[in-house]
Each structure stands twice: as structure tokens, then as C-alpha cells.
Design an enzyme around this catalytic site. Sequence first.
Site, PDB file in Angstrom:
ATOM      1  N   ASP A 196       0.874  -1.156   0.000  1.00 28.27           N
ATOM      2  CA  ASP A 196       0.000   0.000   0.000  1.00 28.27           C
ATOM      3  C   ASP A 196       0.924   1.221   0.000  1.00 28.27           C
ATOM      4  O   ASP A 196       2.088   1.125   0.412  1.00 28.27           O
ATOM      5  CB  ASP A 196      -0.873  -0.030   1.252  1.00 28.27           C
ATOM      6  CG  ASP A 196      -1.688   1.235   1.422  1.00 28.27           C
ATOM      7  OD1 ASP A 196      -2.318   1.679   0.442  1.00 28.27           O
ATOM      8  OD2 ASP A 196      -1.660   1.796   2.531  1.00 28.27           O
ATOM      9  N   ASP A 198      -0.084   5.017   0.827  1.00 30.51           N
ATOM     10  CA  ASP A 198      -0.339   6.030   1.847  1.00 30.51           C
ATOM     11  C   ASP A 198      -0.301   5.433   3.252  1.00 30.51           C
ATOM     12  O   ASP A 198      -0.944   4.412   3.521  1.00 30.51           O
ATOM     13  CB  ASP A 198      -1.693   6.695   1.608  1.00 30.51           C
ATOM     14  CG  ASP A 198      -1.746   7.417   0.271  1.00 30.51           C
ATOM     15  OD1 ASP A 198      -2.049   8.604   0.248  1.00 30.51           O
ATOM     16  OD2 ASP A 198      -1.450   6.774  -0.763  1.00 30.51           O
ATOM     17  N   GLU A 205      -1.288  10.492   4.261  1.00 33.16           N
ATOM     18  CA  GLU A 205      -2.329  10.169   3.296  1.00 33.16           C
ATOM     19  C   GLU A 205      -2.345  11.309   2.277  1.00 33.16           C
ATOM     20  O   GLU A 205      -2.642  12.456   2.620  1.00 33.16           O
ATOM     21  CB  GLU A 205      -3.688  10.042   3.990  1.00 33.16           C
ATOM     22  CG  GLU A 205      -3.808   8.883   4.958  1.00 33.16           C
ATOM     23  CD  GLU A 205      -3.947   7.547   4.252  1.00 33.16           C
ATOM     24  OE1 GLU A 205      -4.537   7.512   3.143  1.00 33.16           O
ATOM     25  OE2 GLU A 205      -3.452   6.541   4.799  1.00 33.16           O
ATOM     26  N   ARG A 241     -14.610  12.258  -0.580  1.00 34.12           N
ATOM     27  CA  ARG A 241     -13.379  13.050  -0.436  1.00 34.12           C
ATOM     28  C   ARG A 241     -12.981  13.683  -1.754  1.00 34.12           C
ATOM     29  O   ARG A 241     -12.560  14.852  -1.797  1.00 34.12           O
ATOM     30  CB  ARG A 241     -12.258  12.147   0.105  1.00 34.12           C
ATOM     31  CG  ARG A 241     -12.446  11.753   1.558  1.00 34.12           C
ATOM     32  CD  ARG A 241     -11.379  10.791   2.033  1.00 34.12           C
ATOM     33  NE  ARG A 241     -11.544   9.461   1.448  1.00 34.12           N
ATOM     34  CZ  ARG A 241     -10.678   8.473   1.566  1.00 34.12           C
ATOM     35  NH1 ARG A 241      -9.562   8.660   2.258  1.00 34.12           N
ATOM     36  NH2 ARG A 241     -10.903   7.293   1.016  1.00 34.12           N
ATOM     37  N   SER A 284      -2.293   0.837  -4.653  1.00 30.35           N
ATOM     38  CA  SER A 284      -2.723   1.946  -3.821  1.00 30.35           C
ATOM     39  C   SER A 284      -4.118   2.447  -4.162  1.00 30.35           C
ATOM     40  O   SER A 284      -4.482   2.561  -5.332  1.00 30.35           O
ATOM     41  CB  SER A 284      -1.719   3.107  -3.969  1.00 30.35           C
ATOM     42  OG  SER A 284      -2.174   4.248  -3.285  1.00 30.35           O
ATOM     43  N   GLY A 285      -4.858   2.755  -3.093  1.00 29.57           N
ATOM     44  CA  GLY A 285      -6.117   3.465  -3.252  1.00 29.57           C
ATOM     45  C   GLY A 285      -5.884   4.955  -3.391  1.00 29.57           C
ATOM     46  O   GLY A 285      -6.831   5.737  -3.454  1.00 29.57           O
ATOM     47  N   LYS A 329      -7.331  -4.348  -5.172  1.00 31.07           N
ATOM     48  CA  LYS A 329      -5.942  -4.599  -4.797  1.00 31.07           C
ATOM     49  C   LYS A 329      -5.665  -6.105  -4.775  1.00 31.07           C
ATOM     50  O   LYS A 329      -4.628  -6.568  -5.258  1.00 31.07           O
ATOM     51  CB  LYS A 329      -5.635  -4.007  -3.418  1.00 31.07           C
ATOM     52  CG  LYS A 329      -5.495  -2.499  -3.370  1.00 31.07           C
ATOM     53  CD  LYS A 329      -5.102  -2.076  -1.953  1.00 31.07           C
ATOM     54  CE  LYS A 329      -4.956  -0.580  -1.833  1.00 31.07           C
ATOM     55  NZ  LYS A 329      -4.475  -0.168  -0.494  1.00 31.07           N
ATOM     56  N   ASP A 352      -1.791  -0.854   5.796  1.00 33.38           N
ATOM     57  CA  ASP A 352      -2.176  -0.372   7.129  1.00 33.38           C
ATOM     58  C   ASP A 352      -3.675  -0.209   7.327  1.00 33.38           C
ATOM     59  O   ASP A 352      -4.131  -0.079   8.461  1.00 33.38           O
ATOM     60  CB  ASP A 352      -1.514   0.983   7.398  1.00 33.38           C
ATOM     61  CG  ASP A 352      -2.154   2.104   6.592  1.00 33.38           C
ATOM     62  OD1 ASP A 352      -2.693   3.050   7.191  1.00 33.38           O
ATOM     63  OD2 ASP A 352      -2.123   2.031   5.347  1.00 33.38           O
ATOM     64  N   ASN A 355      -8.925  -1.451   3.876  1.00 36.72           N
ATOM     65  CA  ASN A 355      -8.995  -1.849   2.470  1.00 36.72           C
ATOM     66  C   ASN A 355      -7.777  -2.663   2.027  1.00 36.72           C
ATOM     67  O   ASN A 355      -7.714  -3.123   0.898  1.00 36.72           O
ATOM     68  CB  ASN A 355      -9.159  -0.612   1.576  1.00 36.72           C
ATOM     69  CG  ASN A 355      -7.939   0.294   1.595  1.00 36.72           C
ATOM     70  OD1 ASN A 355      -7.334   0.494   2.647  1.00 36.72           O
ATOM     71  ND2 ASN A 355      -7.595   0.848   0.451  1.00 36.72           N
TER      72      ASN A 355
END
Length: 403
Positions: A196, A198, A205, A241, A284-285, A329, A352, A355
Site C-alpha cells: 500500500d 499512503d 495520506e 473526499r 494503492s487506493g 488490490k 495499514d 482496504n
Amino acid sequence: MREIILLNVTGKDHPGLTASLTGVLADHRINILDLGQAVIHDHLSLGMLLEIPPEAQSGPVIKDLLFQAHQLGLQINFTPIDEEAYETWVSHQGKLRYIVTLLGRKLSASTIAHVAQVVSGHGMNIDGITRLSGRFSLRSANPHRRACVEFTVRGEPADLGALRQDLLEISSRDAVDVAFQADDLYRRNRRLIVFDMDSTLIQVEVIDELAKAAGVGDAVAAITESAMQGEIDFNESFRRRMALLKGLDESVLAGIAERLPITEGAERLISNLKRLGYQVGILSGGFSYFARHLQEKLGVDFFSANELDIHNGRLTGEVKGEIVNGARKAELMQQMARDLGISLEQVIAVGDGANDLPMLSLAGLGVAFHAKPVVRENARHAISTLGLDGILYLLGVRDREVK
């Protein structure tokens, strides 16, 4: 008759000890069934299991060994072993073995005792203990000091889940990390690691950094935290967001990318895994603009992330294509493994947030890194005390072996 004798030697170490003692055994044509040696602070502990064949006699062997040990300044003990006991010991080989890795900034005797008590309480035995971390001076304060020991454990616990829970409680109580994994071929033959981005590879983030630049930092941070805790659906939180970022000038992206704080140990971990032949990916999201920046900085092989939609130099508040969420992912990780022709057991996944749990659960080694409680409790392995390079210890890599 054949005799079996356990030989234990202790004393101050110096070159030539093992050669001298085995030379005596060679003169008597003795077979060595097992041996092990350790040196702690220049003090030797050597054990050998000897087979004295029928044509030889133990008396002369013991006499010559005692003389040689005296000459070398060593203490030596002999224990006769019953042949039935030896055969029982042999029959235990091939049974399941596990590795318990204990890591933190420092390790106390009480923490070692807690781990040993949990292991024995579940009917398992510690066969060996090895220090993986390097030596450190007591005269200098190093906030990034690492301490790690690895226990080789034998036995079959009745309840693996209960064992893992007991070890997790040690992590919470003693401010250390404790990992438990099978000592099998896959542990030494992993080939792919995916991160991941962030709050894993970097200490922020990115979407929160973008929100600060847009003047909506508090609102976006609150939604981010709720999503990371698993309280709201990732896709919904992501859309909320992104909508708040609508109109942000794309010129701010470059400045944020340059200031991204790299997580402790990330560069050391990735450079050494690359040296070992690993493929390294980012799933990554977050956003591909920043993943691309990290790819160049850290030497990452590939990445997949969300593509910001920009029109006339400003963010539209949307992304192009499918949102990279937890399920995506996991799909991408599986595809990467297929493309490389490896099994999921050979994959390491690190993250972390909630997700990240789908890919952590599928990977052979899934590591919750400085994760939220809900993630740490549901992942098989967690690191909360050290940097990302603590993962090297989970692979059995010693400090002296890395650059």
C-alpha cells in the site's frame, strides 16, 4: 556394542577449538550424528552427538577429549544416550516446525519469558534461538535501533488461533512485535512484495495533503480516518473526499510529491529485496501521480493506483476508470503473481488500512504495518515498533547480510 554419547563443551572461544576437538574424534574414527555451536560474547557453547562404533571404545575417546579440552582451557561434559531414546528423537524429524520472530527497539528478559511461556503453554518446544539484529552500543542513543531474535519452535499446537492471540497480547503489553509462521520452503522462496502507498510507504495520506491545499483538510481527514477504521465503505468515502477536491489547481501536485516523507526502512528494505531478486509493486487506493514519483525514487517495478481526472488544469473531483479499492488490490496482486508464474505463498503484502485486508489475507506473508487496531487484529502478522525494514527479519535475514 555401539555407544551414543552427548558431548557438551563450554569456554572462552578462540580459533581452532572445533578443529582440535573433531581432530581427536577423527583419530578414533567416531561418527557425528548431530552438532551445534553458538558463540555469545566470545564464549563458546558446542554440542555434538557421537556414535562410537562397536570396534572402538569410549574410554580412550573420553580420555583424549578431556586432555585436549584441558589444553584448550575448556570445560567438557559427557552424557550417555540410550539407543531407544535416540531413535525416538530421530522419529520426530519431519514434523511441523514454526518460527517465532520477536522484534522491537529493545528486548527485555520479561518479554523473552512471556514468549517462552506462551510457546510451552501450547505444548511446543523451543529448539533454537538466533539473534538476527546487529550489535549496538550502550553509549549512544539511537532512536532507530533494532533488536530481533528468532525462535525455532517444534510441535503441533491444539489451537493455532489461540496461540496467535496469546502472542498478539504480548505485542500489546510489551511494546514489541511477535510474528508466528510456518518454517517451510515458501518462507525462504518468496519473490514478490506489494505495498500500500499512503501511511505505508509514505507517512501521510496524500488525499489529506491535497485537501489541506484545497482548504478542506479537516473534512477530508475525518472521512479518511473513518474509512481506514473500516467504518464506512471505501468507494463511498473515496467519492466523498474526491468531491471536496473539485477545482484544486494541478500545480500543487508536484510540490506535494517532492515533500512526501518516506517511511523509515523503506529504502533499505526495497533495495535489499531487489538485490535478492524480488519484484516490487505498489497497489494503492491513492493516486498514480504520486505512485509514479515513488517508483522512480525507490526503484519500484510496477504500480496500480487511481488516475486523477484533470480538466483545464484543475481537478474535476473524480478519477478515471475503476476505483482501486480493497477487492481490486487483491485482484491485482493475484494477477501479478500469475504473470510472474509464482504462487500466492511466495507473495508478501504490506498495508495499514481496512482496504488492505483482502490482499493481506491472500498473501503468503501479509503484514499489517503500523496499522489501525481492526487491521492489526485481523492480519496474521503486524509490525508496529520498527520501520518497514523489520520485514527482513520475518524472512530470516540478518543485519550483517544486508547493505
